[in-house]
Scaffold this active site. Structure first.
Site, PDB file in Angstrom:
ATOM      1  N   TYR A   1      20.210  86.405 -55.336  1.00  0.00           N
ATOM      2  CA  TYR A   1      19.332  85.412 -54.395  1.00  0.00           C
ATOM      3  C   TYR A   1      19.408  85.554 -52.953  1.00  0.00           C
ATOM      4  O   TYR A   1      18.514  84.954 -52.276  1.00  0.00           O
ATOM      5  CB  TYR A   1      20.470  83.869 -54.899  1.00  0.00           C
ATOM      6  CG  TYR A   1      20.192  83.278 -56.048  1.00  0.00           C
ATOM      7  CD1 TYR A   1      19.826  84.168 -57.206  1.00  0.00           C
ATOM      8  CD2 TYR A   1      20.337  82.118 -56.247  1.00  0.00           C
ATOM      9  CE1 TYR A   1      19.493  83.359 -58.306  1.00  0.00           C
ATOM     10  CE2 TYR A   1      20.261  81.451 -57.578  1.00  0.00           C
ATOM     11  CZ  TYR A   1      19.928  82.104 -58.513  1.00  0.00           C
ATOM     12  OH  TYR A   1      19.771  81.504 -59.662  1.00  0.00           O
TER      13      TYR A   1
ATOM     14  N   THR B   1      15.557  81.281 -67.617  1.00  0.00           N
ATOM     15  CA  THR B   1      14.393  81.700 -66.743  1.00  0.00           C
ATOM     16  C   THR B   1      13.694  82.838 -67.406  1.00  0.00           C
ATOM     17  O   THR B   1      14.331  83.854 -67.784  1.00  0.00           O
ATOM     18  CB  THR B   1      14.929  82.003 -65.372  1.00  0.00           C
ATOM     19  OG1 THR B   1      15.716  81.058 -64.874  1.00  0.00           O
ATOM     20  CG2 THR B   1      13.872  82.271 -64.586  1.00  0.00           C
TER      21      THR B   1
ATOM     22  N   CYS C   1      15.616  87.127 -53.486  1.00  0.00           N
ATOM     23  CA  CYS C   1      14.462  86.244 -54.065  1.00  0.00           C
ATOM     24  C   CYS C   1      14.163  84.885 -53.064  1.00  0.00           C
ATOM     25  O   CYS C   1      13.039  84.589 -52.866  1.00  0.00           O
ATOM     26  CB  CYS C   1      14.546  86.140 -55.476  1.00  0.00           C
ATOM     27  SG  CYS C   1      15.579  84.775 -55.647  1.00  0.00           S
TER      28      CYS C   1
ATOM     29  N   CYS D   1       9.862  82.047 -58.833  1.00  0.00           N
ATOM     30  CA  CYS D   1      10.852  82.784 -59.636  1.00  0.00           C
ATOM     31  C   CYS D   1      10.240  83.831 -60.476  1.00  0.00           C
ATOM     32  O   CYS D   1       9.330  83.447 -61.231  1.00  0.00           O
ATOM     33  CB  CYS D   1      11.810  81.986 -60.541  1.00  0.00           C
ATOM     34  SG  CYS D   1      13.059  83.036 -61.564  1.00  0.00           S
TER      35      CYS D   1
ATOM     36  N   CYS E   1      14.778  89.659 -62.775  1.00  0.00           N
ATOM     37  CA  CYS E   1      15.993  89.937 -62.246  1.00  0.00           C
ATOM     38  C   CYS E   1      17.260  89.704 -63.255  1.00  0.00           C
ATOM     39  O   CYS E   1      18.438  90.496 -63.077  1.00  0.00           O
ATOM     40  CB  CYS E   1      16.460  89.421 -61.040  1.00  0.00           C
ATOM     41  SG  CYS E   1      14.894  88.790 -60.076  1.00  0.00           S
TER      42      CYS E   1
ATOM     43  N   HIS F   1      24.109  88.505 -59.875  1.00  0.00           N
ATOM     44  CA  HIS F   1      22.917  87.437 -59.756  1.00  0.00           C
ATOM     45  C   HIS F   1      23.264  86.599 -58.366  1.00  0.00           C
ATOM     46  O   HIS F   1      22.261  86.237 -57.693  1.00  0.00           O
ATOM     47  CB  HIS F   1      23.201  86.577 -60.947  1.00  0.00           C
ATOM     48  CG  HIS F   1      21.511  86.149 -61.086  1.00  0.00           C
ATOM     49  ND1 HIS F   1      20.468  87.038 -61.252  1.00  0.00           N
ATOM     50  CD2 HIS F   1      20.868  84.864 -61.345  1.00  0.00           C
ATOM     51  CE1 HIS F   1      19.394  86.232 -61.372  1.00  0.00           C
ATOM     52  NE2 HIS F   1      19.623  85.070 -61.441  1.00  0.00           N
TER      53      HIS F   1
ATOM     54  N   GLU G   1      11.766  77.208 -67.152  1.00  0.00           N
ATOM     55  CA  GLU G   1      13.083  77.488 -67.986  1.00  0.00           C
ATOM     56  C   GLU G   1      12.990  77.206 -69.213  1.00  0.00           C
ATOM     57  O   GLU G   1      12.181  75.950 -69.736  1.00  0.00           O
ATOM     58  CB  GLU G   1      14.167  76.911 -67.307  1.00  0.00           C
ATOM     59  CG  GLU G   1      14.669  77.723 -65.769  1.00  0.00           C
ATOM     60  CD  GLU G   1      13.661  77.408 -64.760  1.00  0.00           C
ATOM     61  OE1 GLU G   1      12.970  76.323 -64.699  1.00  0.00           O
ATOM     62  OE2 GLU G   1      13.225  78.231 -63.733  1.00  0.00           O
TER      63      GLU G   1
ATOM     64  N   GLU H   1      17.864  75.578 -58.490  1.00  0.00           N
ATOM     65  CA  GLU H   1      18.490  76.744 -58.789  1.00  0.00           C
ATOM     66  C   GLU H   1      19.292  77.324 -57.819  1.00  0.00           C
ATOM     67  O   GLU H   1      20.216  78.067 -58.090  1.00  0.00           O
ATOM     68  CB  GLU H   1      17.154  77.650 -59.165  1.00  0.00           C
ATOM     69  CG  GLU H   1      17.795  78.954 -60.117  1.00  0.00           C
ATOM     70  CD  GLU H   1      16.847  79.673 -60.296  1.00  0.00           C
ATOM     71  OE1 GLU H   1      15.927  80.174 -59.479  1.00  0.00           O
ATOM     72  OE2 GLU H   1      17.098  80.500 -61.122  1.00  0.00           O
TER      73      GLU H   1
HETATM   74 FE1  SF4 Z   1      14.326  84.249 -60.556  1.00  0.00          FE
HETATM   75 FE2  SF4 Z   1      15.453  84.951 -58.121  1.00  0.00          FE
HETATM   76 FE3  SF4 Z   1      17.032  84.735 -60.624  1.00  0.00          FE
HETATM   77 FE4  SF4 Z   1      15.186  86.583 -60.045  1.00  0.00          FE
HETATM   78  S1  SF4 Z   1      17.076  86.313 -58.879  1.00  0.00           S
HETATM   79  S2  SF4 Z   1      15.222  85.622 -61.827  1.00  0.00           S
HETATM   80  S3  SF4 Z   1      13.795  85.571 -58.765  1.00  0.00           S
HETATM   81  S4  SF4 Z   1      15.959  83.020 -59.363  1.00  0.00           S
HETATM   82 FE    FE Z   2      18.242  82.260 -61.439  1.00  0.00          FE
END
Ligand code: SF4
Ligand code: FE
Length: 483
Positions: free
Chosen positions: A297, A191, A300, A100, A104, A293, A258, A448
């Site tokens: 995902y 995070t 990422c 991670c 983001c 968000h 985290e 996550e």
């Molecule tokens: Fe982490 Fe993915 Fe959330 Fe970005 S989108 S903060 S990489 S979990």
């Molecule tokens: Fe996240």
């Protein structure tokens, strides 16, 4: 200031007086801590790639507020194309870190807060949007990393914020002053908090009028007076503390951590307040942030999935199983699942639309479908990776045994796969697989994927709301010729 280099970013974090606790101790120098450093390196990658010409188009863009060149992680999306590029950027970062990279959350909080404050101001004649635009400009000019904070501890889930036995279980305003507000409470699962310059706090659920003190959004520096971070424990985390820790760690350079972040009467000046008591807009902010968000995902996790699929394929190469048809088929299935996730991330972006404030928002239904798949497919991809890796992924002796003269040569001899690949290389791939499937990176890739950006049920509620069942019934009636 222009874009920061990775090194400048590290030094800028070093200057912060962060109040961090981990494994029972205060961490005096988080930058140099072996458990925290890999997570800092992951964020650093967002700065490093922005300096590289080949990634310029993906990693940087022009600020919609100042026209200056900025890192895309600070961008207010101006088109569907921007939304698509965001997902592609996240896939790239996932491929480069297999972890991670944290930045983001701030980007998603930026876009949700920008459009929501615009609508709050229109309705209540407040000044939040102007406040927020100034904050965005400040962040862009200084190329900051922002931690977006939404999830409160929530106490008794059956009770609303103001009905909790302990009123601090949702973050709230405890004092309203001439020059600002004082807030108390906590945000969980943060995070990237310990690698950020600022924290942007938002409410965690839709609220009723009696929850007025809880409908609050604001930003403060991460080292503001009264903030404490307590870092979460991860599976296999203390391997990083072992002397000469290298191979056993699996992913030595990158990671994510985290924190539970506690606000003990933190002062927020008026110019950094973005919502203060307008309960009817808390739900809008939550829904928009979650939507962005859930889109994220689809980028990422796919990038990390690419690394995982590659590692599984190498494990098969290294033990001579690569030509078996069932191995090939499992790799196809993993790829199919991973690309399906990506397709959802791209689809909700391509179907984006302008908000009243002018920035672009994803298609909410498709973003929720994206995240619902994310709650499942990584588990299946991991299952297939473990299948391909074989039991040795979890029974492999330690690096220390490989280095011990009494056992090293025995391990080297008996854990060899194909003749042309060294046992150490085989071990490296197995440890990487372990790291993503059930080690520290499993926090991000598995659990996550389940709970981040909202647990599965949250998406099902949104899918029910956005699915337009009545329209589908009309379609069926028309075909069946029902009047
Ligand atoms: Fe982490 Fe993915 Fe959330 Fe970005 S989108 S903060 S990489 S979990
Ligand atoms: Fe996240």
């Amino acid at each position: 200031m222009a874009l920061m280099t990775g090194e400048q970013y590290i030094e800028s974090i070093r200057k912060l007086k962060l109040n961090i606790y981990m494994l029972g101790k205060k961490i005096e120098s988080p930058i140099d801590d072996p458990i925290l450093r890999p997570s800092l390196n992951s964020v650093k990658m967002t700065y490093d790639l922005a300096q590289m010409e080949e990634y310029e188009d993906l990693m940087t863009t022009k600020s919609s507020l100042t026209g200056e060149k900025i890192n895309r992680f600070l961008h207010l999306h101006q088109s569907s194309e921007d939304l698509v590029k965001k997902v592609k950027m996240q896939r790239l970062l996932g491929q480069k870190t297999a972890a991670c990279f944290q930045r983001c959350v701030g980007m998603d909080a930026f876009n949700a807060t920008f459009s929501t404050t615009y609508e709050v101001d229109k309705y209540y004649n407040t000044n939040y949007h102007e406040n927020f635009k100034n904050f965005v400009k400040y962040a862009e000019e200084n190329d900051l990393t922002i931690d977006g904070a939404m999830t409160d501890p929530k106490g008794d889930r059956g009770l609303s914020p103001s009905k909790q036995a302990d009123p601090d279980l949702y973050l709230r305003v405890v004092e309203r002053r001439e020059d600002g507000i004082v807030v108390r409470g906590a945000k969980a699962h943060q995070t990237g908090m310990c690698n950020s310059h600022e924290i942007l706090v938002m409410p965690t659920i839709a609220m009723r009028p009696e929850d007025k003190d809880y409908a609050v959004a604001f930003s403060v520096p991460t080292d503001a007076e009264g903030i404490t971070m307590i870092i979460g424990r991860q599976s296999c985390d203390t391997r990083k503390l072992e002397e000469d820790a290298d191979l056993d760690v699996g992913n030595k350079n990158f990671g994510g951590v985290e924190a539970l972040v506690i606000f003990e009467d933190v002062f927020v000046p008026n110019e950094r307040i973005f919502l203060n008591g307008e309960t009817d807009f808390a739900g809008m902010l939550v829904e928009r942030f979650a939507g962005y968000h859930r889109q994220s995902y689809g980028g990422c996790k796919v990038g990390v999935g690419d690394v995982l699929i590659g590692a599984a394929a190498l494990a098969a190469d290294y033990n001579g199983a690569a030509k078996a048809s069932h191995i090939k088929d499992k790799l196809i299935e993993m790829t199919h699942l991973n690309e399906t996730l990506y397709a959802c991330g791209i689809a909700c972006s391509a179907e984006g639309h302008a908000t009243k404030a002018g920035n672009y928002q994803i298609d909410l239904l498709l973003a929720n479908v994206c995240k619902q798949n994310i709650t499942r497919f990584p588990y299946e991809i991991v299952r297939l990776a473990e299948d391909i890796a074989g039991g040795i992924m979890v029974t492999l002796p330690s690096e220390k045994d490989f280095k011990n003269p009494a056992t090293g040569s025995l391990l080297d001899k008996y854990l060899k796969g194909v003749a042309e690949v060294s046992t150490v290389d085989r071990m490296k791939i197995l440890r990487l697989l372990e790291n993503i499937c059930l080690g520290t990176a499993a926090v991000g890739y598995r659990t996550e994927s389940m709970h981040g950006a909202g647990s599965p049920q949250a998406q099902r509620i949104m899918i029910a709301r956005q699915g337009n069942l009545s329209h589908k019934k009309e379609l069926a009636k028309a075909i069946a010729r029902i009047e």
